[in-house]
Design a protein around this motif. Sequence first.
Motif, PDB file in Angstrom:
ATOM      1  N   MET A  49     -74.044  -0.933  37.933  1.00  0.00           N
ATOM      2  CA  MET A  49     -75.401  -1.268  37.535  1.00  0.00           C
ATOM      3  C   MET A  49     -75.560  -1.093  36.020  1.00  0.00           C
ATOM      4  SD  MET A  49     -76.736  -2.281  40.315  1.00  0.00           S
ATOM      5  CE  MET A  49     -78.484  -2.379  39.951  1.00  0.00           C
ATOM      6  N   SER A  50     -76.703  -1.536  35.506  1.00  0.00           N
ATOM      7  CA  SER A  50     -76.961  -1.482  34.065  1.00  0.00           C
ATOM      8  C   SER A  50     -78.272  -0.768  33.799  1.00  0.00           C
ATOM      9  CB  SER A  50     -77.024  -2.905  33.497  1.00  0.00           C
ATOM     10  OG  SER A  50     -77.551  -2.902  32.188  1.00  0.00           O
ATOM     11  N   ASP A  51     -78.296   0.044  32.756  1.00  0.00           N
ATOM     12  CA  ASP A  51     -79.540   0.689  32.352  1.00  0.00           C
ATOM     13  C   ASP A  51     -80.558  -0.327  31.852  1.00  0.00           C
ATOM     14  OD1 ASP A  51     -78.469   3.148  32.976  1.00  0.00           O
ATOM     15  OD2 ASP A  51     -77.844   3.593  30.916  1.00  0.00           O
ATOM     16  N   ASP A  52     -80.096  -1.528  31.520  1.00  0.00           N
ATOM     17  CA  ASP A  52     -80.978  -2.559  30.976  1.00  0.00           C
ATOM     18  C   ASP A  52     -81.569  -3.467  32.056  1.00  0.00           C
ATOM     19  OD1 ASP A  52     -80.447  -1.685  28.343  1.00  0.00           O
ATOM     20  OD2 ASP A  52     -78.578  -2.840  28.323  1.00  0.00           O
ATOM     21  N   VAL A  53     -81.231  -3.206  33.301  1.00  0.00           N
ATOM     22  CA  VAL A  53     -81.807  -3.931  34.439  1.00  0.00           C
ATOM     23  C   VAL A  53     -82.326  -2.900  35.425  1.00  0.00           C
ATOM     24  CG1 VAL A  53     -81.336  -5.454  36.402  1.00  0.00           C
ATOM     25  CG2 VAL A  53     -80.320  -5.944  34.182  1.00  0.00           C
ATOM     26  N   THR A  54     -83.588  -3.005  35.789  1.00  0.00           N
ATOM     27  CA  THR A  54     -84.187  -2.085  36.749  1.00  0.00           C
ATOM     28  C   THR A  54     -84.404  -2.808  38.076  1.00  0.00           C
ATOM     29  OG1 THR A  54     -86.453  -2.619  36.071  1.00  0.00           O
ATOM     30  CG2 THR A  54     -85.349  -0.821  34.902  1.00  0.00           C
ATOM     31  N   ILE A  55     -84.226  -2.080  39.164  1.00  0.00           N
ATOM     32  CA  ILE A  55     -84.429  -2.624  40.502  1.00  0.00           C
ATOM     33  C   ILE A  55     -85.451  -1.741  41.219  1.00  0.00           C
ATOM     34  CG2 ILE A  55     -83.356  -3.370  42.649  1.00  0.00           C
ATOM     35  CD1 ILE A  55     -82.199  -4.733  40.159  1.00  0.00           C
ATOM     36  N   GLN A  56     -86.557  -2.348  41.626  1.00  0.00           N
ATOM     37  CA  GLN A  56     -87.585  -1.619  42.351  1.00  0.00           C
ATOM     38  C   GLN A  56     -87.925  -2.369  43.633  1.00  0.00           C
ATOM     39  OE1 GLN A  56     -90.671  -1.304  39.253  1.00  0.00           O
ATOM     40  NE2 GLN A  56     -90.191   0.877  39.110  1.00  0.00           N
ATOM     41  N   ASP A  57     -87.837  -1.663  44.770  1.00  0.00           N
ATOM     42  CA  ASP A  57     -88.173  -2.241  46.066  1.00  0.00           C
ATOM     43  C   ASP A  57     -89.501  -1.665  46.552  1.00  0.00           C
ATOM     44  OD1 ASP A  57     -85.766  -3.547  45.935  1.00  0.00           O
ATOM     45  OD2 ASP A  57     -84.723  -2.187  47.305  1.00  0.00           O
ATOM     46  N   ARG A  87     -84.438  -4.582  28.074  1.00  0.00           N
ATOM     47  CA  ARG A  87     -83.599  -4.333  26.892  1.00  0.00           C
ATOM     48  C   ARG A  87     -84.388  -4.742  25.642  1.00  0.00           C
ATOM     49  NH1 ARG A  87     -78.193  -7.302  24.854  1.00  0.00           N
ATOM     50  NH2 ARG A  87     -77.186  -5.531  23.816  1.00  0.00           N
ATOM     51  N   PRO A  88     -85.456  -4.028  25.347  1.00  0.00           N
ATOM     52  CA  PRO A  88     -86.374  -4.462  24.294  1.00  0.00           C
ATOM     53  C   PRO A  88     -85.755  -4.533  22.910  1.00  0.00           C
ATOM     54  CG  PRO A  88     -86.867  -2.215  25.011  1.00  0.00           C
ATOM     55  CD  PRO A  88     -85.888  -2.770  25.993  1.00  0.00           C
ATOM     56  N   GLN A  89     -84.756  -3.689  22.637  1.00  0.00           N
ATOM     57  CA  GLN A  89     -84.152  -3.679  21.310  1.00  0.00           C
ATOM     58  C   GLN A  89     -83.416  -4.973  20.997  1.00  0.00           C
ATOM     59  OE1 GLN A  89     -83.125  -2.086  23.959  1.00  0.00           O
ATOM     60  NE2 GLN A  89     -80.910  -1.764  24.006  1.00  0.00           N
ATOM     61  N   LYS A  90     -83.088  -5.759  22.036  1.00  0.00           N
ATOM     62  CA  LYS A  90     -82.408  -7.054  21.861  1.00  0.00           C
ATOM     63  C   LYS A  90     -83.224  -8.191  22.469  1.00  0.00           C
ATOM     64  CE  LYS A  90     -78.550  -5.830  19.770  1.00  0.00           C
ATOM     65  NZ  LYS A  90     -78.123  -6.397  18.465  1.00  0.00           N
ATOM     66  N   LYS A  91     -84.532  -7.986  22.579  1.00  0.00           N
ATOM     67  CA  LYS A  91     -85.432  -9.002  23.133  1.00  0.00           C
ATOM     68  C   LYS A  91     -84.978  -9.483  24.507  1.00  0.00           C
ATOM     69  CE  LYS A  91     -86.975 -10.590  18.585  1.00  0.00           C
ATOM     70  NZ  LYS A  91     -87.156 -11.758  17.670  1.00  0.00           N
ATOM     71  N   ASN A  92     -84.456  -8.536  25.285  1.00  0.00           N
ATOM     72  CA  ASN A  92     -84.001  -8.814  26.652  1.00  0.00           C
ATOM     73  C   ASN A  92     -82.865  -9.824  26.717  1.00  0.00           C
ATOM     74  OD1 ASN A  92     -85.681  -6.942  27.779  1.00  0.00           O
ATOM     75  ND2 ASN A  92     -87.065  -8.394  28.739  1.00  0.00           N
ATOM     76  N   ALA A  93     -82.057  -9.893  25.654  1.00  0.00           N
ATOM     77  CA  ALA A  93     -80.841 -10.713  25.708  1.00  0.00           C
ATOM     78  C   ALA A  93     -79.900 -10.127  26.752  1.00  0.00           C
ATOM     79  CB  ALA A  93     -80.167 -10.747  24.337  1.00  0.00           C
ATOM     80  N   LEU A  94     -79.219 -10.993  27.479  1.00  0.00           N
ATOM     81  CA  LEU A  94     -78.438 -10.584  28.645  1.00  0.00           C
ATOM     82  C   LEU A  94     -76.963 -10.404  28.319  1.00  0.00           C
ATOM     83  CD1 LEU A  94     -80.093 -13.049  31.188  1.00  0.00           C
ATOM     84  CD2 LEU A  94     -80.514 -10.588  30.987  1.00  0.00           C
ATOM     85  N   THR A  95     -76.405  -9.311  28.804  1.00  0.00           N
ATOM     86  CA  THR A  95     -74.978  -9.020  28.666  1.00  0.00           C
ATOM     87  C   THR A  95     -74.284  -9.245  30.004  1.00  0.00           C
ATOM     88  OG1 THR A  95     -75.249  -6.698  29.303  1.00  0.00           O
ATOM     89  CG2 THR A  95     -75.497  -7.239  26.944  1.00  0.00           C
ATOM     90  N   GLY A  96     -72.953  -9.207  29.984  1.00  0.00           N
ATOM     91  CA  GLY A  96     -72.201  -9.362  31.213  1.00  0.00           C
ATOM     92  C   GLY A  96     -72.545  -8.301  32.241  1.00  0.00           C
ATOM     93  N   ALA A 106     -75.402  -6.809  37.335  1.00  0.00           N
ATOM     94  CA  ALA A 106     -76.431  -6.022  38.012  1.00  0.00           C
ATOM     95  C   ALA A 106     -77.429  -6.923  38.732  1.00  0.00           C
ATOM     96  CB  ALA A 106     -77.157  -5.124  37.000  1.00  0.00           C
ATOM     97  N   MET A 107     -77.812  -8.028  38.096  1.00  0.00           N
ATOM     98  CA  MET A 107     -78.754  -8.948  38.731  1.00  0.00           C
ATOM     99  C   MET A 107     -78.106  -9.674  39.904  1.00  0.00           C
ATOM    100  SD  MET A 107     -81.121 -10.468  35.646  1.00  0.00           S
ATOM    101  CE  MET A 107     -79.803 -11.350  34.822  1.00  0.00           C
ATOM    102  N   LEU A 108     -76.825 -10.040  39.755  1.00  0.00           N
ATOM    103  CA  LEU A 108     -76.102 -10.663  40.864  1.00  0.00           C
ATOM    104  C   LEU A 108     -76.100  -9.735  42.075  1.00  0.00           C
ATOM    105  CD1 LEU A 108     -72.620 -12.402  40.661  1.00  0.00           C
ATOM    106  CD2 LEU A 108     -73.153 -10.797  42.465  1.00  0.00           C
ATOM    107  N   ASP A 109     -75.761  -8.465  41.858  1.00  0.00           N
ATOM    108  CA  ASP A 109     -75.730  -7.496  42.955  1.00  0.00           C
ATOM    109  C   ASP A 109     -77.102  -7.352  43.599  1.00  0.00           C
ATOM    110  OD1 ASP A 109     -73.040  -7.071  42.504  1.00  0.00           O
ATOM    111  OD2 ASP A 109     -73.329  -5.203  41.395  1.00  0.00           O
TER     112      ASP A 109
END
Length: 254
Positions: free
Chosen positions: A1-9, A21-30, A35-38
């Motif tokens: 998982m990534s600290d830059d993606v949060t999952i809430q159910d 990921r506000p420091q990078k305007k929510n630019a996406l990394t691998g 994390a989003m795929l999972d």
Amino acid sequence: MSDDVTIQDSAGGVRVIGIDRPQKKNALTGVMYDAMLDALAGADASAEIGAVVFAGLPGMFSAGNDLADFVEGAREAFTEAPALRFIRQLARTKTPMVAAVDGIAVGIGTTLTLHCDLVYVSDKARFRMPFVELGLVPEAASSYLLPRRVGLLKATEFLLLSEPFDGATAVNLGLANALMPSDMLVEHAVAQAARLAALPRGAIEASRRLIRGNLAEVEAALEAEAEAFEARLRSPEAQAAFKSFFDRAPKPTA
């Protein structure tokens, strides 16, 4: 998982995937893509989750790919890149998906919404797909999906000229359901997702297949784009565009 993606159910069967990921305007990394795929695959496998909401932060849905991370990862085959793995999952996800777009939505920040069942935008939403400017081609089956939504001429304007458009335009063109105040946006998207989650699962899945049409055609477009994208990544035009981008980027200070 990534600290830059949060999952809430939620108890209502809604999974909120938050890009944070506000420091990078929510630019996406691998790592963020994985994390989003999972999170999507997990929703499909869950008996409790009946809908997914994609949400960003105030003023920033996503600035698209983190180019530094993307270029580093592109040393391997793009066909195995986290971004493409996520896009494939996005197209195949059986769970209804809702997007809440506030602020900038660049590249995948725009094309992601083409796969969502419902899209809500704020009056601050700003969409843009600068693939050609970067020496690349469209992705996420946008070359197939967008012309079918807005017509060939508008799609050409958005995909070749990288013309930006706002939330009101997205609604007028049928790319979004409604324009919402920023402070109500995510709450409204989650409420609509909860309505979807409360419906009979089998009926939802069958109806989505009928509404969306031929998944094989979407996947074929996605793979054709991926092949062209791979070739363009190695091109002198793309390399020059990336160098120009990095030369313009603010340099860190001590």
